[in-house]
Structure formats: structure tokens, C-alpha cells
Design a protein around this motif. Sequence first.
Motif, PDB file in Angstrom:
ATOM      1  N   ARG A 130     -85.783 -21.481 -14.325  1.00 16.66           N
ATOM      2  CA  ARG A 130     -85.075 -21.375 -15.896  1.00 16.66           C
ATOM      3  C   ARG A 130     -86.971 -20.674 -16.679  1.00 16.66           C
ATOM      4  O   ARG A 130     -87.303 -20.209 -17.259  1.00 16.66           O
ATOM      5  CB  ARG A 130     -85.718 -22.938 -16.934  1.00 16.66           C
ATOM      6  CG  ARG A 130     -84.724 -23.556 -15.900  1.00 16.66           C
ATOM      7  CD  ARG A 130     -84.126 -25.031 -16.503  1.00 16.66           C
ATOM      8  NE  ARG A 130     -83.488 -25.689 -16.958  1.00 16.66           N
ATOM      9  CZ  ARG A 130     -83.603 -26.641 -15.639  1.00 16.66           C
ATOM     10  NH1 ARG A 130     -84.369 -27.708 -14.799  1.00 16.66           N
ATOM     11  NH2 ARG A 130     -82.308 -27.299 -15.712  1.00 16.66           N
ATOM     12  N   GLY A 143     -72.004 -17.165 -11.012  1.00 18.92           N
ATOM     13  CA  GLY A 143     -72.296 -17.409 -12.008  1.00 18.92           C
ATOM     14  C   GLY A 143     -72.194 -18.492 -12.215  1.00 18.92           C
ATOM     15  O   GLY A 143     -72.803 -19.767 -13.502  1.00 18.92           O
ATOM     16  N   ASP A 144     -71.068 -19.431 -12.226  1.00 21.03           N
ATOM     17  CA  ASP A 144     -70.577 -20.477 -12.210  1.00 21.03           C
ATOM     18  C   ASP A 144     -71.474 -22.058 -11.894  1.00 21.03           C
ATOM     19  O   ASP A 144     -71.843 -22.763 -12.947  1.00 21.03           O
ATOM     20  CB  ASP A 144     -69.290 -20.992 -11.579  1.00 21.03           C
ATOM     21  CG  ASP A 144     -68.329 -20.218 -12.258  1.00 21.03           C
ATOM     22  OD1 ASP A 144     -68.008 -20.023 -12.996  1.00 21.03           O
ATOM     23  OD2 ASP A 144     -67.012 -20.946 -11.879  1.00 21.03           O
ATOM     24  N   LYS A 147     -75.552 -21.557 -14.259  1.00 20.13           N
ATOM     25  CA  LYS A 147     -75.032 -21.414 -15.992  1.00 20.13           C
ATOM     26  C   LYS A 147     -75.685 -22.900 -16.295  1.00 20.13           C
ATOM     27  O   LYS A 147     -76.215 -22.997 -17.418  1.00 20.13           O
ATOM     28  CB  LYS A 147     -73.923 -20.789 -16.228  1.00 20.13           C
ATOM     29  CG  LYS A 147     -72.843 -21.494 -16.025  1.00 20.13           C
ATOM     30  CD  LYS A 147     -71.756 -20.924 -16.726  1.00 20.13           C
ATOM     31  CE  LYS A 147     -70.228 -21.523 -16.367  1.00 20.13           C
ATOM     32  NZ  LYS A 147     -69.435 -20.799 -16.613  1.00 20.13           N
ATOM     33  N   LYS A 148     -75.113 -23.939 -15.240  1.00 22.21           N
ATOM     34  CA  LYS A 148     -76.352 -24.934 -15.428  1.00 22.21           C
ATOM     35  C   LYS A 148     -77.667 -25.215 -15.400  1.00 22.21           C
ATOM     36  O   LYS A 148     -77.755 -26.341 -15.716  1.00 22.21           O
ATOM     37  CB  LYS A 148     -75.003 -26.272 -14.268  1.00 22.21           C
ATOM     38  CG  LYS A 148     -73.802 -25.713 -14.754  1.00 22.21           C
ATOM     39  CD  LYS A 148     -72.725 -26.500 -13.260  1.00 22.21           C
ATOM     40  CE  LYS A 148     -71.253 -26.941 -13.509  1.00 22.21           C
ATOM     41  NZ  LYS A 148     -70.669 -26.786 -12.324  1.00 22.21           N
ATOM     42  N   CYS A 150     -79.707 -22.425 -16.108  1.00 24.12           N
ATOM     43  CA  CYS A 150     -80.758 -21.791 -17.139  1.00 24.12           C
ATOM     44  C   CYS A 150     -79.848 -21.652 -17.663  1.00 24.12           C
ATOM     45  O   CYS A 150     -78.111 -21.440 -17.782  1.00 24.12           O
ATOM     46  CB  CYS A 150     -81.402 -21.152 -16.573  1.00 24.12           C
ATOM     47  SG  CYS A 150     -80.486 -18.800 -15.486  1.00 24.12           S
ATOM     48  N   PRO A 151     -79.844 -20.486 -19.025  1.00 19.95           N
ATOM     49  CA  PRO A 151     -79.325 -20.318 -19.901  1.00 19.95           C
ATOM     50  C   PRO A 151     -77.852 -18.599 -19.823  1.00 19.95           C
ATOM     51  O   PRO A 151     -79.001 -17.967 -19.021  1.00 19.95           O
ATOM     52  CB  PRO A 151     -79.767 -19.941 -21.577  1.00 19.95           C
ATOM     53  CG  PRO A 151     -81.624 -20.650 -21.069  1.00 19.95           C
ATOM     54  CD  PRO A 151     -81.426 -20.506 -19.437  1.00 19.95           C
ATOM     55  N   GLN A 152     -76.992 -18.576 -19.609  1.00 17.83           N
ATOM     56  CA  GLN A 152     -76.178 -17.862 -19.595  1.00 17.83           C
ATOM     57  C   GLN A 152     -76.775 -16.000 -20.185  1.00 17.83           C
ATOM     58  O   GLN A 152     -76.459 -15.273 -19.212  1.00 17.83           O
ATOM     59  CB  GLN A 152     -74.342 -17.937 -19.702  1.00 17.83           C
ATOM     60  CG  GLN A 152     -74.049 -16.702 -19.114  1.00 17.83           C
ATOM     61  CD  GLN A 152     -72.555 -17.243 -19.100  1.00 17.83           C
ATOM     62  OE1 GLN A 152     -72.147 -18.453 -19.441  1.00 17.83           O
ATOM     63  NE2 GLN A 152     -71.747 -16.808 -18.766  1.00 17.83           N
ATOM     64  N   THR A 153     -76.778 -16.622 -21.352  1.00 18.39           N
ATOM     65  CA  THR A 153     -77.769 -15.439 -21.432  1.00 18.39           C
ATOM     66  C   THR A 153     -79.185 -14.624 -20.858  1.00 18.39           C
ATOM     67  O   THR A 153     -79.748 -13.378 -20.492  1.00 18.39           O
ATOM     68  CB  THR A 153     -78.650 -15.740 -22.960  1.00 18.39           C
ATOM     69  OG1 THR A 153     -79.137 -16.618 -23.023  1.00 18.39           O
ATOM     70  CG2 THR A 153     -77.976 -15.648 -24.282  1.00 18.39           C
ATOM     71  N   ILE A 155     -78.484 -13.909 -17.459  1.00 18.68           N
ATOM     72  CA  ILE A 155     -77.894 -14.270 -15.760  1.00 18.68           C
ATOM     73  C   ILE A 155     -77.425 -13.062 -16.382  1.00 18.68           C
ATOM     74  O   ILE A 155     -76.448 -12.718 -17.205  1.00 18.68           O
ATOM     75  CB  ILE A 155     -76.814 -15.192 -15.396  1.00 18.68           C
ATOM     76  CG1 ILE A 155     -78.362 -17.011 -15.476  1.00 18.68           C
ATOM     77  CG2 ILE A 155     -76.515 -15.341 -14.259  1.00 18.68           C
ATOM     78  CD1 ILE A 155     -76.771 -17.788 -15.107  1.00 18.68           C
TER      79      ILE A 155
END
Length: 346
Positions: A130, A143-144, A147-148, A150-153, A155
Motif C-alpha cells: 500500500r 489483478g483479482d 486489488k484486495k 490496494c486501490p485498483q487505480t 494497479i
Amino acid sequence: MTRIVHIAAPMPGHGAHSGYARLSKAMSARVIGPPEPLRRLLDALPSALPRRFLDPPDSGWYWNSSFLAAELAGLAVKAVKPGIIHVLYGENSFRWLGFGPQKRPGALVASLHQPESIFFKAMPRPGLLRRADALIILAPCQGDFLKKLCPQTRIFLVPHGVDTDFFRPLEKPAPEKPFTALVVGSWLRDEQLLNGLMQKCSRMGVPIRFRILADALVTKNLAKGSNVEILNRVTDLELLRLYQNASCLLLPLKDAVASNALLEGMACGLPVAATDVGGVSSYTNPSCALLAPAKNADRMAQILEFLAQNPQACSDMGRQARLQALSLSWSAIAQKTRSVYCSIIQ
């Protein structure tokens, strides 16, 4: 211009033309590796000491004094001058870089290489990620689970690259030879599947030679036979010749994100027979690769039989494989990576 610094310790088994560290050359980035005096100091300490105070507990087999030395050197640079600090192997060397001040304008970036089945063993404190401004994933399959964390933005998908100047097909077609399935690499390879596949091909009477380049831990349990050749270590040029003289690339896999062997074989114009796991399908397409379900030796044997009996299909798939690899040249990947840098420092 914002300064770009890459943190990278040497990866065992990677030749001069292989591996993700080739990105640094394509981007003309300054590379910080493990300072030898610091590495020797860490090696001299009782292993429990640096693990307790300088690395999260239970990091297991992923802990390495070279990785830690490179990260600590990067931490010193981060504290002194602004710039983009990019950890090329995030699972190895993103433990402490997230701490301390980040000079501005600047950003922390980490590339991640492992599938979910390995990631949490390699990085037992994933919450540290993070602290990164951007995480670069090499295949959509990561990705799946990321994204848990840190924010997907934060990645960004940027594929692995390949040296398409060095890894290239022969200029002239090779003479007729026994159909040779080339297996390269050791990480997450499915030895049980490979053994079953070789046995099935033998029972089917399919005339295939298996040439296997892997470390001794992988090859020691493989079945031996007149149609099986095992290699443990080769030079860069010998590796190139292995690709160029093979009939197809065979990748029996347990899991995967990106694969040097996959990209290098494709760059050399080889059709691919591989297990459909992880990120394999995101680096290939049906015009250049035939994929089998995990642990399915029957389907893989059918694929090899088809390739062995259809030389024109092999030739057509090889041309498409080379085209696919060209889209993943390091110059193309460097440009995509620059775009990530730009998006997080604006």
C-alpha cells in the motif's frame, strides 16, 4: 526530467539477454544492485538477525541477502534525491522501501511477478504494498487478488518483454530433423505432467524427441529414454541455438504469470504447446499456441501429435509466434512503463 532508478539484484539462472532486468537497459535507467560490502556484511550476520530486524518474519525461501542489500541501498537513494524508484522484483525487494520520506517529485513503483499460489508465501506482509504509488502486474490473472490489497487505480498492467534482437528465428529454414519438443526452465514446471506426457507419446508411437533444459531438482525425477535429452546449464548462445533448432516449445506448467521461456521461444519462431494456467493465455493466441488444461497429459499428447504430423501448421504458427513476440519487444514495454510513470507523477 524526473530521475529514474531501478532496484534489481541479479536473478539466478538468467542469462545476459533474459529476464525482467532488461527493462532497465531499454529505459536507460540507473540501476542499483546489491553493494558488495553490504551484502558481505549481511551474509556474515547470523541469519536470524537480519531476518528479525531487517525483513518480515516467515519470508522463507524468498529471503536473500542480495535482494535485501539492493533494497537498503535503494532506501538510501530514496531518502536523498527525488525521482521514480522502481523495484523490478517487488516480491524480492519491497520490504523497507515504503518507509521513510519520499522526495517529491517522485514515486515508488513495484513490479510483481508471482501468481496467487506463490505470492503470499513470497510476501508474507503484502500490506506493505500500500506504500507504493503504483504496482505493475504482468498478467491480468494477478489483478483479482492484488486489488484486495490496494486501490485498483494504483494497479497497472504492463506485460513482460523479450529481447527480440537476440532471440530470433534462423534466417534460413533448418534442414529436416526429428520433431523436437523443447522444454526450458524450472520454476513452476509440472514434472509429473511431463513424465506422463512422454510416456503417452511413446505408447502412441509419436516420433518426438524431448530436449529438456532445467535444473537438477526438476530433471532428476524425469524418465530417461533414447528420445529424451537432458541439459542443466548452457551459455546464452547455446540457449539461442536450442530455441532455433527446436520444432516446438513445450511448457508443462503448474502455474504462471509471465515466462521468459515462453517469450523467448515465441521470439525464435516456435509454435507453443503449453498448459493453460495463469497468464499463459494473455501472452499467446490460438494462431501461435495450443493450450491444454492443467494436468491433462492426454490433451497435451494430442497437441504434440498434431504438431509433429503437420509441419505446415507448425511453420504458420511459428510465424505468428514471432509477430506476437515483436509486440512485446523491450522497446515497446519500456514505452508502456514510461506511461505508468507519467500517470503517477502528474
